[in-house]
Design a protein around this motif. Structure first.
Motif, PDB file in Angstrom:
ATOM      1  N   ASP A 104       0.820  -1.211   0.000  1.00 36.91           N
ATOM      2  CA  ASP A 104       0.000   0.000   0.000  1.00 36.91           C
ATOM      3  C   ASP A 104       0.852   1.258   0.000  1.00 36.91           C
ATOM      4  O   ASP A 104       0.468   2.274  -0.601  1.00 36.91           O
ATOM      5  N   LEU A 105       2.011   1.207   0.677  1.00 35.34           N
ATOM      6  CA  LEU A 105       2.903   2.370   0.681  1.00 35.34           C
ATOM      7  C   LEU A 105       3.481   2.599  -0.711  1.00 35.34           C
ATOM      8  O   LEU A 105       3.462   3.720  -1.228  1.00 35.34           O
ATOM      9  N   LEU A 106       3.990   1.536  -1.320  1.00 32.31           N
ATOM     10  CA  LEU A 106       4.672   1.671  -2.609  1.00 32.31           C
ATOM     11  C   LEU A 106       3.718   2.015  -3.747  1.00 32.31           C
ATOM     12  O   LEU A 106       4.131   2.595  -4.747  1.00 32.31           O
ATOM     13  N   THR A 107       2.445   1.627  -3.626  1.00 28.56           N
ATOM     14  CA  THR A 107       1.469   1.912  -4.681  1.00 28.56           C
ATOM     15  C   THR A 107       0.602   3.127  -4.365  1.00 28.56           C
ATOM     16  O   THR A 107      -0.324   3.432  -5.111  1.00 28.56           O
ATOM     17  N   SER A 108       0.901   3.792  -3.258  1.00 36.51           N
ATOM     18  CA  SER A 108       0.135   4.978  -2.881  1.00 36.51           C
ATOM     19  C   SER A 108       0.151   6.014  -4.005  1.00 36.51           C
ATOM     20  O   SER A 108       1.119   6.138  -4.760  1.00 36.51           O
TER      21      SER A 108
END
Length: 434
Positions: free
Chosen positions: A46-50
């Motif tokens: 979720d962080l990397l695709t935010s």
């Protein structure tokens, strides 16, 4: 058995070059008072695709995986988002904060010269400085780094706010400006006609497309900030003001020769909010970028759910693989031992003990463990340029001595190991065994 496509093993001269580049940059970062950081390779998906992260193009190239707990994870594709995460998770860090990091990142993208799937990145970031001083210091650092590496470069720079103001004056709707900026950034790669086609495909009116193309067609003399601000009637502050302020700083630092303003530079990442810069081979022979960066003031505040929270941040990333590719043909003198210890007639234990004392005294030492005849071992030492050879047999060990051969002077004498260490130029220290 083969390497995964886009991954390589490095050793010998090639690894020596890589280490030299790393050491050069590490020395500079510390001279500029940057603290070292080591961020996580594995991160929450979720962080990397935010939407606040690297953008759709990079997310497509991200390596995704699931752990045994069924958690959705990804390998980091750059060092910027993990850095922003560290700042967001540690609100007690005193600002301004300057950090650097050298580490591997991973992208499942096309492979070409200077672009791999597992590669080294080297970043420096400053968080907590809102003015152009941070950009100027990072560009100053970049110029010095390439001077030390003996690579002539040009640093092209621009301001995303300024480019947005130009597009607004032409009539590009606000919701389309980011897409237009990313298209303009590709002008050198795809050419004017392909830019026109992409702009038309974005649904822009013919008149607006024509205005953007006329902007591209301006000659070098008309691409300065003052000429553009006057032609398009831009306000005195905003992005144009930021360009002027940074330009004055670069001139005062004597960097305006190497740092060249380019009003169409945007860089591909969507999170930049102001100044952007990219580093290229000055000769033009090597096309790939050698580094780049810019200001991204919004990411950290967005990650902590406080878009109003000020985290002004500027970063610089060195294109390590591109730099290595440019330096690949250089020959580096690989470090050689100062001393070679040769056990005589199987006296391995006293030979290793003598080598341990030399190493504790700071002498790079090799031990001959191949079982070769003495004559071949001595010839090998001479071929490698090793000046000192220490012979250790049972008789020498019983007498508490070694035989020190000076290959340059062609002398040999019996000494204690401590005396041999002093003769070679090491330092006497208490060892753990003692």
């Amino acid at each position: 058995m083969q390497n995964v496509k886009g991954t390589y093993d490095f050793f010998g001269n090639e690894q020596a070059i890589r280490r030299k580049v790393e050491n050069t940059l590490r020395t500079l970062f510390e001279l500029y008072d940057f603290d070292e950081m080591s961020s996580t390779i594995l991160n929450e998906l979720d962080l990397l695709t935010s939407k606040y992260a690297g953008g759709d193009e990079i997310v497509k190239e991200m390596y995704r995986l699931t752990d045994q707990g069924e958690r959705r994870l990804g390998l980091r594709y750059d060092l910027t988002i993990p850095f922003a995460k560290v700042i967001a998770l540690n609100p007690g860090i005193e600002l301004p904060y300057k950090r650097y990091e050298i580490g591997k990142v991973f992208r499942d993208g096309p492979v070409k010269k200077g672009r791999l799937r597992e590669f080294l990145q080297c970043d420096a970031d400053v968080v907590g400085v809102a003015g152009p001083e941070a950009e100027a210091e990072l560009m100053q650092l970049a110029a010095e780094a390439f001077r030390r590496l003996e690579l002539p470069v040009v640093i092209r720079w621009n301001n995303r706010r300024f480019l947005g103001e130009l597009l607004a004056a032409i009539g590009v709707p606000e919701e389309r400006r980011n897409a237009v900026i990313l298209t303009l950034d590709k002008i050198a790669k795809i050419g004017r006609e392909e830019v026109r086609r992409e702009l038309s495909d974005q649904g822009l009116e013919t008149e607006i497309v024509g205005g953007v193309l006329r902007l591209l067609d301006l000659g070098e003399a008309d691409r300065g900030v003052e000429a553009l601000a006057e032609r398009y009637d831009l306000p005195g502050g905003g992005g144009a003001g930021e360009v002027r302020a940074l330009g004055r700083l670069l001139e005062a630092l004597g960097l305006n020769g190497i740092c060249r303003f380019d009003p169409f530079l945007a860089r591909g990442l969507s999170f930049y909010t102001g100044t952007v810069y990219e580093i290229f081979d000055a000769s033009g022979e090597f096309a790939s970028s050698l580094g780049g960066g810019g200001r991204y003031d919004s990411i950290i505040g967005q990650l902590v759910g406080r878009e109003d929270l000020p985290y002004p941040t500027v970063g610089l990333s060195f294109g390590m693989e591109s730099i290595m590719a440019m330096l690949a043909k250089r020959e580096i003198d690989l470090p050689q031992p100062q001393a070679l210890v040769i056990p005589i007639f199987g006296a391995t234990a006293p030979a290793l003990a003598a080598a341990g004392l030399l190493r504790a005294g700071g002498v790079r030492t090799s031990v001959e463990l191949s079982g070769r005849k003495l004559k071949k071992s001595l010839a090998g030492a001479a071929a490698r340029g090793i000046r000192y050879v220490i012979l250790v047999g049972e008789d020498e060990a019983a007498a508490g001595q070694v035989r020190l051969k000076d290959m340059d002077r062609q002398t040999e004498e019996a000494l204690t190991a401590e005396e041999a260490l002093t003769r070679i130029g090491g330092r006497i220290e208490q060892t753990a065994c003692e």
